[in-house]
Design a protein around this motif. Sequence first.
Motif, PDB file in Angstrom:
ATOM      1  N   GLY A 295       0.907  -1.100   0.328  1.00  0.00           N
ATOM      2  CA  GLY A 295       0.143   0.239   0.407  1.00  0.00           C
ATOM      3  C   GLY A 295       0.917   0.928  -0.010  1.00  0.00           C
ATOM      4  O   GLY A 295       1.861   1.215  -0.590  1.00  0.00           O
ATOM      5  N   ASP A 296      -0.097   2.431  -0.050  1.00  0.00           N
ATOM      6  CA  ASP A 296       1.123   4.060   0.160  1.00  0.00           C
ATOM      7  C   ASP A 296       1.575   4.118  -1.065  1.00  0.00           C
ATOM      8  O   ASP A 296       3.249   3.767  -0.566  1.00  0.00           O
ATOM      9  CB  ASP A 296       2.012   3.379   0.985  1.00  0.00           C
ATOM     10  N   ILE A 297       1.061   3.905  -2.281  1.00  0.00           N
ATOM     11  CA  ILE A 297       2.122   3.655  -3.720  1.00  0.00           C
ATOM     12  C   ILE A 297       2.718   4.999  -4.450  1.00  0.00           C
ATOM     13  O   ILE A 297       3.765   5.131  -4.455  1.00  0.00           O
ATOM     14  CB  ILE A 297       0.812   2.914  -4.269  1.00  0.00           C
ATOM     15  N   ALA A 298       0.578   5.389  -5.047  1.00  0.00           N
ATOM     16  CA  ALA A 298       1.707   6.352  -6.034  1.00  0.00           C
ATOM     17  C   ALA A 298       1.758   7.732  -6.034  1.00  0.00           C
ATOM     18  O   ALA A 298       0.533   8.106  -5.236  1.00  0.00           O
ATOM     19  CB  ALA A 298       0.692   6.573  -7.511  1.00  0.00           C
ATOM     20  N   ASP A 299       3.185   8.480  -5.304  1.00  0.00           N
ATOM     21  CA  ASP A 299       3.024  10.199  -5.349  1.00  0.00           C
ATOM     22  C   ASP A 299       4.284  10.249  -6.527  1.00  0.00           C
ATOM     23  O   ASP A 299       5.429  10.484  -6.089  1.00  0.00           O
ATOM     24  CB  ASP A 299       3.932  10.078  -3.628  1.00  0.00           C
TER      25      ASP A 299
END
Length: 292
Positions: free
Chosen positions: A31-35
């Motif tokens: 999780g906590d992927i596309a930044d």
Amino acid sequence: MLAVSLQGCRTGPEIRDVVLPGKPTVLLAAGDIADCRHLPAPDSGAEKTARLVERELEKDPSATVLTLGDNTYPVGLPGEFSNCYAPTWGRFKARTLPSPGNHDYYTAGAPGYYGYFGSQAGPSGKGYYATTAGSWKLIALNSALRGDAFAAQLAWLKAELAASKSVCTLAFFHHPPFSSGGHGNSAFMQPVWRTLTAGGVDVVLAAHDHHYERFAPMDGNGRADRRGARQFVVGTGGAMFSWLSWPLASTEARNNNTLGVLKLALREGGYSWDFLAAGPSEFSDQGQGLCQ
């Protein structure tokens, strides 16, 4: 930021030495992927983990990818999905089972998330659903819901578990009931955790805190219990790492300086795990467990 790497340890001999039968069903989760706020998609952390996932999918085209929420940053707008997620993790969208996180909902109703994933995300606006992977039952939950919507989800979960005929079950969502990261334990998820453990769930995957953490199997109160559920925090999909506090009593392994994905091999009666780093790293964590 304190970077911590507590090397993974395997489970005891009675678990480690068991040979699980059959061809595994493979899951790849983070999780906590596309930044893309600071780097364009081709240079982002999501691109690094996407390449890793693609290599694993080349080895096993039947593998399934799970997202553990906060698919994009900062506020889940449709443009974040088209400009940052789609060029990276979107390359294997057809192999993906998603779940939403709080950043996906920072735009009311999460239109970017539901618009991008469509029917893959379950009923629009609910975001929870059940499916299967091999002989395992998979349950995706929406930990961004609150109030009556959260209560309805909990009631659905209880009914889904009561009706299940599967020996082994895995649940995945965003907010971890237990974490030694900056956000800490998600108190509002404790009723979900008690429901999962009472319903015989074996593996729970979450994210939210941007680190990797593996716990010993725990009972409904979060106490170590070899007959309980094992939780992983896998917030290592591409976003910037977050700090760690002291490990919890049931913490067995953790790291907050290595991007990567958790590879799970699901078999009849058990599973194995392997944290795969997206680049050079001294951290690794492997092991296996049996279903309840």
